[in-house]
Write an enzyme that holds these catalytic residues in place. Structure first.
Site: not given
Ligand code: NAD
Length: 494
Positions: A179, A254, A288, A387
């Site tokens: 997804k 992650e 991240c 963050e």
């Molecule tokens: P997000 O958490 O909003 O979304 C990530 C994914 O989760 C998307 O596909 C989204 O549709 C899905 N999602 C959202 N709510 C959900 C739920 N209730 N149930 C299941 N899936 C759900 O994050 P974002 O805004 O897309 O990305 C930014 C974040 O990602 C930042 O906090 C960043 O630090 C983190 N990030 C972490 C890493 C790592 O390796 N640690 C790498 C890249 C990004």
């Protein structure tokens, strides 16, 4: 004259493109121009059910009949297809997330090596014969694929972050339902078609696009999903972990970071400046592992800040497809607004704006934010603790090693850290004391398929990349075989 229809991306389920059960689509936009350039299927629980059923059939059927070496050969073929299609896939992804084209092309080309690494590892998962304390029995372990894995990824590096999970999951013998982020799904649907070309059995890899609460949650709650590999923010991560716990599913999470980039007074300052800039301003800080807290030893504080601001003085913002551009737009409108609100918070908290702090409505569709540095920041301010996920660096002074360790660790995150020093003892002390999953010494950002990546504390659970990661997707079974013809009578004490 009628306007031409936009390219439409359907789900990829059981080896075919499948329209959404809802019949609805979501727009997908170019963050530089602001134009909607395509549509993605808006999935729901019905689409998820189809995809998980296909993945489960493949897991129990043709995929489980292949030997690990055969799985490895397919992964190798896929890697070659990734290499052949890397530039095309990267430009699709780039149009959705607005990162620099040069950066995305390099990332997607490198992604092929993740599949090659795990192709090689597929037939090297060896179990153990266990020397036991029982007489007349022989015990050994077996590693067995967990089953269907849900892979949920964010918008900043969708293909790469998916590969970090997918390559070891497939090598382990699992199947997957992916997804991707609703902001960046097109490249994933294009990527999925390569599995068919490589000769993977249908249903081994599936993609369902749509919104987190509609598709992501349906996947996490589905009873036939055995493991969830998630990269994203802490809010969604916490929710997913709670749902998974209710059903005793395993997870790899992650999550976010607020990583300290620590510069000591004996560091090579010119090298450190480059590391600090790439640490926070690459990908406009939407990374991240961004080094978003700069800890400067007091003796070099002002000199380093001068060098840093001089380095940033002629940075070129603009079209991310132009190879001379150094800083691109913010990937999504909500993210743009979130970063601007944090800049206001920092000002209200009394942080001193050194450079940047403004948006650039004159560029593209106006989704640009200047690289921003705040000095005189205390580590207890929100701008130092939360963050931002944008081009905003906070500068915090420190006295000595103990002070740097205290400030560096005084945070709920623990994804990464860097230390800049020419003193080996100091470097070793810091690498030992900093609580983070990755610590770089005199460099920033190196990651590889060979090396584990993941977080302490609220930055996540589990590790990705490296040889150990394959175990995240395997159950360990212990088998006891009696070599004694006599089964002991439980009622007679020996
Ligand atoms: P997000 O958490 O909003 O979304 C990530 C994914 O989760 C998307 O596909 C989204 O549709 C899905 N999602 C959202 N709510 C959900 C739920 N209730 N149930 C299941 N899936 C759900 O994050 P974002 O805004 O897309 O990305 C930014 C974040 O990602 C930042 O906090 C960043 O630090 C983190 N990030 C972490 C890493 C790592 O390796 N640690 C790498 C890249 C990004």
């Amino acid at each position: 004259m009628s306007t031409p229809a936009l390219p439409r991306y359907e789900h990829y389920i059981d080896g075919a493109n499948v329209p959404p059960a809802s019949g609805q689509y979501l727009p997908t936009d170019d963050p530089y121009t602001g134009q909607t350039w395509g549509e993605i299927a808006r999935g729901n629980a019905d689409d998820v059910a189809l995809a998980v059923a296909a993945a489960q059939r493949a897991f129990e059927g043709p995929w489980s009949e292949l030997t690990p070496s055969e799985r490895g050969r397919l992964l190798w073929k896929l890697a070659d297809l990734v290499t052949a299609n890397a530039d095309r896939l990267a430009l699709i992804e780039q149009r959705d997330n607005g990162k620099l084209a040069t950066e995305v092309v390099a990332q997607v080309r490198y992604m092929a090596d993740y599949f090659r690494y795990y192709a090689g590892l597929a037939d090297k998962v060896q179990s153990d014969v266990i020397p036991t304390d029982k007489k007349g029995v022989f015990a050994y372990t077996r590693y067995e694929a967990k089953g269907v894995v849900a892979i949920i990824t964010p918008w900043n590096s969708p293909l790469t972050l998916t590969s970090w999970k997918l390559a070891p999951a497939l090598a382990a013998g699992c199947t997957a339902v992916i997804k991707p982020s609703e902001f960046t799904s097109a490249s994933m649907v294009e990527f999925a078609a390569l599995f068919d070309q490589a000769g993977f059995p249908k249903g081994v890899v599936n993609v369902v696009t749509g919104l987190g609460p509609e598709v992501g949650e349906a996947l996490v709650t589905h009873p036939d999903v055995a493991h969830i590999g998630f990269t994203g923010g802490s809010i969604a991560g916490r929710k997913i972990y709670e749902i998974a716990a209710r059903n005793f599913k395993t997870v790899t999470l992650e999550l976010g970071g607020k990583s300290p980039n620590i510069v000591f007074d004996d560091a090579d300052l010119d090298q450190a400046v480059k590391g600090v800039v790439s640490g926070i301003f690459a990908a406009s800080g939407q990374s991240c592992q961004a080094g978003s807290r700069l800890l400067l030893q007091r003796g070099i504080h002002d000199r380093f800040l001068q060098k840093l601001t001089a380095f940033m003085s002629d940075v070129k913002l603009g079209d991310p497809k132009d190879p001379t551009t150094q800083v691109g737009p913010i990937s999504t409108r909500p993210q743009f607004e979130k970063i601007m609100s944090y800049i206001e918070i920092a000002k209200q908290e009394g942080a001193r704006l050194v450079i940047g702090g403004r948006s650039r409505p004159d560029l593209g569709c106006g989704q640009f934010i200047e690289p921003t540095i705040f000095a005189d920041v205390r580590n207890d301010m929100r701008i130092a603790q939360e963050e931002v996920f944008g081009p905003v660096l906070v500068v915090i002074p420190f006295d000595d090693e103990q002070d740097a360790i205290r400030i560096g660790n005084d945070i709920n995150f623990g994804l990464a850290a860097a230390v800049w020093t020419q003193n080996l003892k100091r470097a070793m002390l810091m690498t030992e004391k900093i609580k983070a999953g990755t610590v770089w010494v005199n460099n920033y950002r190196a990651t590889s398929f060979t090396s584990p990546f993941g977080g302490y504390k609220e930055s996540g659970i589990g590790r990705e990349s490296g040889s150990e990661t394959i175990k995240e997707y395997l159950h360990t079974k212990c088998v006891w075989v009696s070599s004694d013809l006599d089964v002991p009578n439980p009622f007679i004490r020996r």
